[in-house]
Design an enzyme around this catalytic site. Structure first.
Site, PDB file in Angstrom:
ATOM      1  N   ARG A   1      -0.466  -1.246   9.032  1.00  0.00           N
ATOM      2  CA  ARG A   1      -0.007  -0.650   7.762  1.00  0.00           C
ATOM      3  C   ARG A   1       0.461  -1.720   6.775  1.00  0.00           C
ATOM      4  O   ARG A   1       1.382  -1.508   5.994  1.00  0.00           O
ATOM      5  CB  ARG A   1       1.138   0.348   8.005  1.00  0.00           C
TER       6      ARG A   1
ATOM      7  N   SER B   1       2.595  10.308   7.732  1.00  0.00           N
ATOM      8  CA  SER B   1       3.742   9.686   8.424  1.00  0.00           C
ATOM      9  C   SER B   1       4.673   9.080   7.377  1.00  0.00           C
ATOM     10  O   SER B   1       4.231   8.278   6.551  1.00  0.00           O
ATOM     11  CB  SER B   1       3.274   8.563   9.345  1.00  0.00           C
TER      12      SER B   1
ATOM     13  N   GLU C   1       7.102   4.121   5.608  1.00  0.00           N
ATOM     14  CA  GLU C   1       5.696   3.745   5.421  1.00  0.00           C
ATOM     15  C   GLU C   1       5.219   4.161   4.033  1.00  0.00           C
ATOM     16  O   GLU C   1       4.353   3.518   3.438  1.00  0.00           O
ATOM     17  CB  GLU C   1       4.865   4.420   6.529  1.00  0.00           C
TER      18      GLU C   1
HETATM   19  P1  FAD Z   1      -1.791   6.300  -3.516  1.00  0.00           P
HETATM   20  O1  FAD Z   1      -0.775   7.110  -2.812  1.00  0.00           O
HETATM   21  O2  FAD Z   1      -2.236   6.740  -4.855  1.00  0.00           O
HETATM   22  O3  FAD Z   1      -1.269   4.786  -3.609  1.00  0.00           O
HETATM   23  C1  FAD Z   1      -0.740   4.141  -2.486  1.00  0.00           C
HETATM   24  C2  FAD Z   1      -0.404   2.685  -2.863  1.00  0.00           C
HETATM   25  O4  FAD Z   1      -1.590   1.978  -3.159  1.00  0.00           O
HETATM   26  C3  FAD Z   1       0.458   2.570  -4.122  1.00  0.00           C
HETATM   27  O5  FAD Z   1       1.268   1.434  -3.986  1.00  0.00           O
HETATM   28  C4  FAD Z   1      -0.569   2.357  -5.235  1.00  0.00           C
HETATM   29  O6  FAD Z   1      -0.044   1.697  -6.368  1.00  0.00           O
HETATM   30  C5  FAD Z   1      -1.592   1.504  -4.506  1.00  0.00           C
HETATM   31  N1  FAD Z   1      -2.965   1.686  -5.002  1.00  0.00           N
HETATM   32  C6  FAD Z   1      -3.688   2.841  -4.990  1.00  0.00           C
HETATM   33  N2  FAD Z   1      -4.929   2.603  -5.454  1.00  0.00           N
HETATM   34  C7  FAD Z   1      -4.981   1.288  -5.761  1.00  0.00           C
HETATM   35  C8  FAD Z   1      -5.987   0.431  -6.297  1.00  0.00           C
HETATM   36  N3  FAD Z   1      -7.213   0.882  -6.611  1.00  0.00           N
HETATM   37  N4  FAD Z   1      -5.689  -0.874  -6.496  1.00  0.00           N
HETATM   38  C9  FAD Z   1      -4.454  -1.355  -6.201  1.00  0.00           C
HETATM   39  N5  FAD Z   1      -3.461  -0.602  -5.704  1.00  0.00           N
HETATM   40  C10 FAD Z   1      -3.728   0.696  -5.478  1.00  0.00           C
HETATM   41  N6  FAD Z   1      -2.604   6.872   6.248  1.00  0.00           N
HETATM   42  C11 FAD Z   1      -3.121   6.218   7.312  1.00  0.00           C
HETATM   43  O7  FAD Z   1      -3.226   4.982   7.300  1.00  0.00           O
HETATM   44  N7  FAD Z   1      -3.537   6.892   8.421  1.00  0.00           N
HETATM   45  C12 FAD Z   1      -3.467   8.228   8.511  1.00  0.00           C
HETATM   46  O8  FAD Z   1      -3.863   8.796   9.518  1.00  0.00           O
HETATM   47  C13 FAD Z   1      -2.941   8.956   7.401  1.00  0.00           C
HETATM   48  N8  FAD Z   1      -2.814  10.301   7.445  1.00  0.00           N
HETATM   49  C14 FAD Z   1      -2.311  10.982   6.380  1.00  0.00           C
HETATM   50  C15 FAD Z   1      -2.222  12.372   6.443  1.00  0.00           C
HETATM   51  C16 FAD Z   1      -1.737  13.104   5.365  1.00  0.00           C
HETATM   52  C17 FAD Z   1      -1.658  14.601   5.459  1.00  0.00           C
HETATM   53  C18 FAD Z   1      -1.335  12.416   4.196  1.00  0.00           C
HETATM   54  C19 FAD Z   1      -0.841  13.194   3.013  1.00  0.00           C
HETATM   55  C20 FAD Z   1      -1.388  11.029   4.124  1.00  0.00           C
HETATM   56  C21 FAD Z   1      -1.878  10.297   5.223  1.00  0.00           C
HETATM   57  N9  FAD Z   1      -1.954   8.889   5.200  1.00  0.00           N
HETATM   58  C22 FAD Z   1      -2.509   8.215   6.274  1.00  0.00           C
HETATM   59  C23 FAD Z   1      -1.490   8.140   4.037  1.00  0.00           C
HETATM   60  C24 FAD Z   1      -2.562   8.023   2.918  1.00  0.00           C
HETATM   61  O9  FAD Z   1      -3.628   8.872   3.155  1.00  0.00           O
HETATM   62  C25 FAD Z   1      -3.071   6.581   2.800  1.00  0.00           C
HETATM   63  O10 FAD Z   1      -2.027   5.670   2.591  1.00  0.00           O
HETATM   64  C26 FAD Z   1      -4.084   6.435   1.662  1.00  0.00           C
HETATM   65  O11 FAD Z   1      -4.715   5.180   1.729  1.00  0.00           O
HETATM   66  C27 FAD Z   1      -3.433   6.592   0.292  1.00  0.00           C
HETATM   67  O12 FAD Z   1      -4.463   6.647  -0.681  1.00  0.00           O
HETATM   68  P2  FAD Z   1      -4.167   7.119  -2.152  1.00  0.00           P
HETATM   69  O13 FAD Z   1      -5.400   6.884  -2.939  1.00  0.00           O
HETATM   70  O14 FAD Z   1      -3.635   8.486  -2.144  1.00  0.00           O
HETATM   71  O15 FAD Z   1      -3.049   6.062  -2.566  1.00  0.00           O
HETATM   72  N1  EPU Z   2       5.462  12.502  19.269  1.00  0.00           N
HETATM   73  C1  EPU Z   2       6.540  13.286  19.636  1.00  0.00           C
HETATM   74  N2  EPU Z   2       7.042  14.161  18.734  1.00  0.00           N
HETATM   75  C2  EPU Z   2       6.545  14.289  17.492  1.00  0.00           C
HETATM   76  C3  EPU Z   2       5.441  13.501  17.114  1.00  0.00           C
HETATM   77  C4  EPU Z   2       4.919  12.602  18.020  1.00  0.00           C
HETATM   78  O1  EPU Z   2       7.027  13.191  20.755  1.00  0.00           O
HETATM   79  O2  EPU Z   2       7.066  15.123  16.736  1.00  0.00           O
HETATM   80  C5  EPU Z   2       4.904  11.570  20.262  1.00  0.00           C
HETATM   81  C6  EPU Z   2       3.898  12.251  21.192  1.00  0.00           C
HETATM   82  O3  EPU Z   2       4.064  11.713  22.482  1.00  0.00           O
HETATM   83  C7  EPU Z   2       2.554  11.773  20.665  1.00  0.00           C
HETATM   84  C8  EPU Z   2       2.893  10.392  20.103  1.00  0.00           C
HETATM   85  O4  EPU Z   2       4.217  10.526  19.607  1.00  0.00           O
HETATM   86  O5  EPU Z   2       1.608  11.703  21.672  1.00  0.00           O
HETATM   87  C9  EPU Z   2       1.976   9.918  19.009  1.00  0.00           C
HETATM   88  O6  EPU Z   2       1.840  10.940  18.042  1.00  0.00           O
HETATM   89  P1  EPU Z   2       0.509  11.060  17.146  1.00  0.00           P
HETATM   90  O7  EPU Z   2      -0.690  10.940  18.021  1.00  0.00           O
HETATM   91  O8  EPU Z   2       0.624  12.239  16.282  1.00  0.00           O
HETATM   92  O9  EPU Z   2       0.511   9.738  16.298  1.00  0.00           O
HETATM   93  P2  EPU Z   2       1.680   9.000  15.514  1.00  0.00           P
HETATM   94  O10 EPU Z   2       1.958   7.720  16.223  1.00  0.00           O
HETATM   95  O11 EPU Z   2       2.810   9.897  15.246  1.00  0.00           O
HETATM   96  C10 EPU Z   2       0.035   7.578  14.085  1.00  0.00           C
HETATM   97  C11 EPU Z   2      -0.148   7.257  12.648  1.00  0.00           C
HETATM   98  C12 EPU Z   2      -0.877   8.385  11.948  1.00  0.00           C
HETATM   99  C13 EPU Z   2      -2.237   8.540  12.601  1.00  0.00           C
HETATM  100  C14 EPU Z   2      -2.025   8.882  14.080  1.00  0.00           C
HETATM  101  C15 EPU Z   2      -3.327   8.966  14.840  1.00  0.00           C
HETATM  102  C16 EPU Z   2       1.637   5.789  12.000  1.00  0.00           C
HETATM  103  C17 EPU Z   2       2.912   5.619  11.252  1.00  0.00           C
HETATM  104  N3  EPU Z   2       1.128   7.000  12.021  1.00  0.00           N
HETATM  105  O12 EPU Z   2       0.924   8.692  14.139  1.00  0.00           O
HETATM  106  O13 EPU Z   2      -1.061   8.018  10.590  1.00  0.00           O
HETATM  107  O14 EPU Z   2      -2.992   9.558  11.977  1.00  0.00           O
HETATM  108  O15 EPU Z   2      -1.228   7.849  14.686  1.00  0.00           O
HETATM  109  O16 EPU Z   2      -3.839   7.693  15.067  1.00  0.00           O
HETATM  110  O17 EPU Z   2       1.128   4.807  12.547  1.00  0.00           O
HETATM  111  C18 EPU Z   2      -0.110   8.165   8.410  1.00  0.00           C
HETATM  112  O18 EPU Z   2      -0.076   6.926   8.400  1.00  0.00           O
HETATM  113  O19 EPU Z   2       0.265   8.837   7.425  1.00  0.00           O
HETATM  114  C19 EPU Z   2      -0.592   8.870   9.589  1.00  0.00           C
HETATM  115  C20 EPU Z   2      -0.632  10.195   9.680  1.00  0.00           C
END
Ligand code: FAD
Ligand code: EPU
Length: 339
Positions: free
Chosen positions: A164, A238, A334
């Site tokens: 991240r 997250s 994050e």
């Molecule tokens: P924004 O929120 O618009 O911007 C994020 C940052 O990037 C800001 O600092 C912004 O200024 C900068 N930025 C955006 N675009 C540009 C650009 N073109 N040039 C320079 N800077 C820029 N993230 C994960 O890594 N893994 C996950 O599994 C994951 N799951 C998610 C699930 C949900 C339901 C949600 C809501 C979010 C999740 N995220 C996850 C977080 C998010 O999807 C990512 O961080 C994604 O890359 C954000 O993209 P955005 O275009 O919405 O960025």
């Molecule tokens: N867990 C709990 N309670 C909870 C949630 C999780 O006990 O309420 C424990 C469970 O044991 C579970 C483990 O945590 O098995 C891991 O949970 P999960 O698989 O949901 O993944 P995470 O570590 O919570 C990370 C990323 C997610 C990504 C998933 C899948 C980060 C900060 N988050 O979540 O990214 O989608 O793994 O790879 O690394 C995001 O960045 O926004 C995001 C959603």
């Protein structure tokens, strides 16, 4: 002709659904528009915020500057032996790019299905899920330097990707606008199925030899079962990172909390599941005013409707303090906090 609007509500531009206003707001559709914008002295010196899909932001206040919504579109491909270079405009929706690659038989980003947001933001925090990060397939990106007005190509090494993390979140924060990203994908399967949940779900479906589409569908299914849909309940995924701690501290924690959920993090360090730490503190599914944590995933903070950024932020501070008091581990946010 550039069109800059004034006092624009950002509610529909951030997945937390926080109601704040941007003093100035512009949508940018091409590199030329970007160059034109910054050729105007007034906009060269103003505070700016680059916005993709707004899915990793928490707005605390109105934004007293210029919000630049990046919309550059386009996907082009170049086949090179067993690999394919896929270049996408920063304004492409990330999951549209994943679907395009799945449909065309390009392997490498299927585990990143259904992550919200734009292609341009994907390198900012090196998006990751289910054992894959974009650094695994990232080739280069092109970015506009605000200070000089020049476009610069960044290699994978230049980006200094980590969990991240990237150079764009650290030493180069706010200096560049990414306009396109190139990924190096494969024309043959090289699936990453080490994340147990994927294998379990494939087995449940009786799939022995998964296709690209199978993996994408299974990942999407798992995600939907755990994470709230931002179109119905505001969130930014997250809220905190999974903390990485030294092995010595982990051994102590493991003695006190045998059920602690952890993963090896290289060089002897250990990554803890922040969701588990938060759940153990009793926060899972908790509702506090208009905010709270998600009932199926304690790591996700939500807006139940009408929450302010301050309310969500203050709840996140309460979580950090409580987790620290119980485990001696400091959670880091994050989500990007926009003050
Ligand atoms: P924004 O929120 O618009 O911007 C994020 C940052 O990037 C800001 O600092 C912004 O200024 C900068 N930025 C955006 N675009 C540009 C650009 N073109 N040039 C320079 N800077 C820029 N993230 C994960 O890594 N893994 C996950 O599994 C994951 N799951 C998610 C699930 C949900 C339901 C949600 C809501 C979010 C999740 N995220 C996850 C977080 C998010 O999807 C990512 O961080 C994604 O890359 C954000 O993209 P955005 O275009 O919405 O960025
Ligand atoms: N867990 C709990 N309670 C909870 C949630 C999780 O006990 O309420 C424990 C469970 O044991 C579970 C483990 O945590 O098995 C891991 O949970 P999960 O698989 O949901 O993944 P995470 O570590 O919570 C990370 C990323 C997610 C990504 C998933 C899948 C980060 C900060 N988050 O979540 O990214 O989608 O793994 O790879 O690394 C995001 O960045 O926004 C995001 C959603």
């Amino acid at each position: 002709m550039l069109h800059i609007s004034q006092n624009v509500s950002l509610k529909q531009y951030n997945t937390f659904g926080i109601e704040v206003f941007a003093k100035h707001f512009i949508e940018i559709n091409s590199r030329d528009e970007l160059t034109e914008l910054f050729s105007i002295p007034e906009w060269k010196t103003i505070k700016t915020l680059v916005l993709g899909g707004g899915s990793n932001m928490l707005f605390i206040n109105n934004f007293d500057g210029l919000v630049i919504k990046i919309n550059m579109k386009g996907i082009t491909t170049t086949i090179n032996g067993n690999a394919v270079l896929v270049e996408a405009g920063a304004g492409e929706v990330w999951n549209d790019l994943v679907n395009y690659c799945v449909e065309h038989g390009y392997f490498g980003i299927e585990n990143l299905s259904l992550i919200p947001g734009s292609v341009g933001a994907s390198p900012i925090q090196n998006i990751g899920a289910y054992g894959v990060e974009i650094k695994d397939t990232f080739h280069t990106c092109l970015a506009y330097e605000l200070e000089t007005g020049l476009f610069k190509t960044f290699t994978k090494e230049d980006c200094k990707f980590g969990y991240r993390e990237s150079v764009f979140k650290n030493e180069l924060k706010g200096n560049y606008i990414i306009v396109s990203v190139v990924f190096k994908l494969f024309l043959q399967p090289n699936f990453n199925l080490k994340y147990g949940a994927i294998e379990e779900e494939l087995a449940k479906r009786g799939i022995l030899n998964p296709t690209l589409k199978d993996i994408s569908q299974v990942v999407s299914y798992i995600r939907v079962s755990k994470l709230p849909d931002p179109t119905t309940i505001g969130n930014a995924g997250s809220f905190f990172k999974n903390p990485i701690i030294e092995a010595t501290l982990f051994e102590k924690l493991k003695l006190a909390f045998p059920g602690i959920v952890s993963y090896p993090a290289g060089t002897g360090d250990v990554k803890l599941a922040a969701g588990w730490l938060i759940e153990q503190c009793g926060f899972k599914g908790m509702v506090v005013g208009n905010t709270g944590t998600w009932k199926n995933q304690a790591l996700v903070l939500v807006n139940h409707g009408g929450a302010t950024g301050e309310e969500v932020f203050s709840f996140s501070s309460q979580i950090i303090d409580t987790v620290f008091a119980k485990f001696g581990v400091t959670l880091q946010r994050e989500v990007n906090i926009i003050v």
